[in-house]
Design a protein around this motif. Structure first.
Motif, mmCIF file in Angstrom:
data_model
loop_
_atom_site.group_PDB
_atom_site.id
_atom_site.type_symbol
_atom_site.label_atom_id
_atom_site.label_comp_id
_atom_site.label_asym_id
_atom_site.label_seq_id
_atom_site.Cartn_x
_atom_site.Cartn_y
_atom_site.Cartn_z
ATOM 1 N N ILE A 121 0.836 -1.205 0.000
ATOM 2 C CA ILE A 121 0.000 0.000 0.000
ATOM 3 C C ILE A 121 0.867 1.249 0.000
ATOM 4 C CG2 ILE A 121 -1.705 1.305 1.331
ATOM 5 C CD1 ILE A 121 -2.744 -1.460 2.340
ATOM 6 N N GLU A 122 1.917 1.249 0.805
ATOM 7 C CA GLU A 122 2.794 2.420 0.867
ATOM 8 C C GLU A 122 3.558 2.611 -0.438
ATOM 9 O OE1 GLU A 122 5.152 1.777 4.336
ATOM 10 O OE2 GLU A 122 3.587 2.489 5.713
ATOM 11 N N ASN A 123 3.951 1.523 -1.088
ATOM 12 C CA ASN A 123 4.627 1.626 -2.388
ATOM 13 C C ASN A 123 3.714 2.251 -3.420
ATOM 14 O OD1 ASN A 123 7.035 0.527 -1.485
ATOM 15 N ND2 ASN A 123 6.507 -1.563 -2.088
ATOM 16 N N GLN A 124 2.439 1.843 -3.390
ATOM 17 C CA GLN A 124 1.475 2.427 -4.314
ATOM 18 C C GLN A 124 1.298 3.919 -4.024
ATOM 19 O OE1 GLN A 124 0.004 2.345 -6.955
ATOM 20 N NE2 GLN A 124 -1.643 3.842 -6.700
ATOM 21 N N ALA A 125 1.267 4.273 -2.751
ATOM 22 C CA ALA A 125 1.117 5.681 -2.378
ATOM 23 C C ALA A 125 2.282 6.510 -2.928
ATOM 24 C CB ALA A 125 1.042 5.822 -0.864
ATOM 25 N N ARG A 126 3.480 5.904 -2.969
ATOM 26 C CA ARG A 126 4.648 6.637 -3.469
ATOM 27 C C ARG A 126 4.671 6.687 -4.989
ATOM 28 N NH1 ARG A 126 7.224 4.197 1.112
ATOM 29 N NH2 ARG A 126 7.713 2.330 -0.106
ATOM 30 N N SER A 127 4.292 5.579 -5.649
ATOM 31 C CA SER A 127 4.372 5.539 -7.113
ATOM 32 C C SER A 127 3.253 6.353 -7.747
ATOM 33 C CB SER A 127 4.304 4.098 -7.615
ATOM 34 O OG SER A 127 3.027 3.539 -7.404
ATOM 35 N N ASN A 128 2.026 6.149 -7.261
ATOM 36 C CA ASN A 128 0.895 6.990 -7.633
ATOM 37 C C ASN A 128 0.427 6.885 -9.082
ATOM 38 O OD1 ASN A 128 -0.538 8.380 -5.789
ATOM 39 N ND2 ASN A 128 0.750 10.183 -5.765
ATOM 40 N N VAL A 129 1.162 6.178 -9.932
ATOM 41 C CA VAL A 129 0.819 6.213 -11.348
ATOM 42 C C VAL A 129 0.628 4.827 -11.961
ATOM 43 C CG1 VAL A 129 1.867 8.450 -11.792
ATOM 44 C CG2 VAL A 129 3.281 6.424 -11.901
ATOM 45 N N ARG A 130 1.121 3.803 -11.337
ATOM 46 C CA ARG A 130 1.065 2.472 -11.947
ATOM 47 C C ARG A 130 -0.324 1.879 -11.813
ATOM 48 N NH1 ARG A 130 4.045 -0.660 -8.682
ATOM 49 N NH2 ARG A 130 3.688 -2.431 -10.058
ATOM 50 N N ARG A 131 -0.987 1.663 -12.955
ATOM 51 C CA ARG A 131 -2.352 1.139 -12.922
ATOM 52 C C ARG A 131 -2.374 -0.282 -12.355
ATOM 53 N NH1 ARG A 131 -5.396 0.476 -17.352
ATOM 54 N NH2 ARG A 131 -7.287 1.344 -16.456
ATOM 55 N N ALA A 132 -1.328 -1.063 -12.660
ATOM 56 C CA ALA A 132 -1.278 -2.431 -12.150
ATOM 57 C C ALA A 132 -1.241 -2.430 -10.623
ATOM 58 C CB ALA A 132 -0.068 -3.164 -12.714
#
Length: 445
Positions: free
Chosen positions: A69-80
């Motif tokens: 979840i935190e990685n997604q919060a940082r990347s913010n752009v990867r649809r996958a």
């Protein structure tokens, strides 16, 4: 500071004026940016057990995947990665469902227990929603309040099917019965949604003991506008009690703070994307919640001048809508047209796999909204009412295209049948023949 780290929240719950115990449960985890409301059902306090299990298990499951979840919060752009987070949230709800069902089977006094559930997880610039039952999540954005979840009730199902009038439905004895709940069966169909969140957004998670007294979303405006969040949350509880307090009452008010320059840019782009989609015939009749569902799968792509968007002969699976800039449509060596903001091309690729009939390239720096066939079909499978609207509108688009083709063919026939005035243009030619007749051109070679 990201939006998920810049959140204020205010929660309140009350037994109400008619019940002797509270079967509602809620959860707030500020570090994880997770907010859950669950309204239990079942005799002998079984509803309280079900709602408590639901919020606890969902919390445990998501804490296990905090890194993702935190990685997604940082990347913010990867649809996958975004889909991974949404799948994780749905998996957590299913785990809770199976655990509650197992508990009910083991204890006869808890047979049939279950709970509604509305969960909001904010990671980076996106909010992830999982929803079952008739609790609700509202969103306030730019002064407009909208309900972003759909009630799973007999009343709502009858409204959607249009078989009865509202007056007739009001007389149905079990109109408020819920049609889905977590734990009644081993698995449950979960509504999921991803929303791009913006600075200043406010969310309200509410059990039906609160929203059952809200006849119109305008009644919520004073509470969203109240600067003191604690006063607002407690005011919502007081409102429900003043109007009867027939059920347990729970409210979680979530407020996102101000963002940075990038968030301001995102806000403008998101507003533009919504306006462009709303003006397109395919999406023109959608309600706000349905538009959010479409925007979830509408990806914005950038193209440099001269860059190819689609190539003639290639198979494609995307509908494109021009958000900004200009693109040129070319078939062979001929320029067919130029397409600007608000215009679209490639809609047939949404329903069938065929070679592209033309090449499209960017004339200038351009941004295009892309909707892929797989995402479009997923909406059709999961959102039945929305599917009917989209397919009906799609038929209208195709009918307009067919009508235009018929007019073009009619014009072509008229041109072919036009009077031959060659003799008037070339009066000295033999028997009025054009100097460019086929046999003459042959002899010239």
């Amino acid at each position: 500071m990201g939006l998920s780290e810049n959140i204020r929240f205010y929660a309140a719950t009350d037994v109400g004026r008619m019940r002797d115990h509270n079967e509602d449960n809620y959860l707030v985890d500020k570090k994880l940016a997770l907010f859950v409301v669950a309204d239990g059902m079942g005799g002998h306090a079984a509803g309280e057990v079900a709602s408590a299990l639901a919020v606890r298990i969902i919390h445990e499951e998501l804490k296990k995947e905090r890194d993702l979840i935190e990685n997604q919060a940082r990347s913010n752009v990867r649809r996958a990665a975004m889909k991974e987070v949404l799948s994780l949230l749905e998996h957590a709800v299913q785990r809770a469902c199976a655990r509650i069902h197992e508990e009910a089977k083991a204890d006869t006094t808890k047979r049939g227990m279950g709970t509604t559930l509305s969960a909001l997880l904010i990671a980076g610039s996106h909010g992830y929603i999982a929803h079952v039952g008739d609790s609700r999540i509202y969103l306030l954005r730019e002064g407009r309040i909208q309900q972003v979840t759909e009630d799973h009730t007999v009343y709502n199902e009858l409204i959607k099917r249009g078989k009865l009038t509202r007056d007739q439905i009001e007389k149905v004895a079990q109109k408020n019965a819920i049609t889905r709940a977590v734990g009644v069966y081993e698995r449950v169909e979960v509504d999921t949604l991803t929303i791009e969140v913006l600075p200043g957004d406010q969310f309200l998670l509410a059990s039906d003991g609160l929203h059952g007294y809200i006849a119109h979303t305008a009644e919520l405006e004073p509470f969203f506008e109240e600067e003191n969040g604690e006063i607002a949350a407690n005011g919502l509880i007081d409102l429900a009690n003043r109007k009867g307090g027939k059920d347990n009452i729970t409210a979680i008010l979530v407020r996102l703070g101000q963002g940075d320059h990038r968030d301001s840019v995102r806000a403008r782009l998101l507003a533009l994307k919504r306006d462009v989609l709303a003006k397109m015939p395919l999406f023109a009749r959608l309600q706000e919640r349905e538009m959010l569902r479409v925007m979830q799968v509408a990806e914005v792509l950038s193209f440099e001048p001269g860059q190819i968007v689609v190539r003639e002969g290639d198979r494609g699976d995307e509908l494109f809508i021009v958000l900004s800039g200009l693109v040129r449509i070319i078939r062979g060596e001929s320029v067919l047209s130029e397409v600007g903001p608000g215009e679209h091309f490639g809609e047939m690729a949404l329903i069938r796999s065929m070679p592209r009939s033309a090449t499209v390239s960017a004339v200038e720096q351009s941004e295009l909204i892309a909707v892929r066939r797989a995402d479009f079909f997923e909406i059709l499978r999961k959102e039945h009412e929305l599917a009917v609207k989209l397919l009906w509108q799609f038929l209208g688009v195709l009918a307009d295209r067919l009508d235009q083709t018929s007019r073009d063919l009619s014009t072509a026939r008229e041109e072919l049948a036009a009077e031959d005035i060659t003799s008037e243009i070339f009066p000295d030619s033999e028997e009025g023949k054009s100097p460019f007749a086929p046999e003459e051109r042959s002899s010239a070679r």
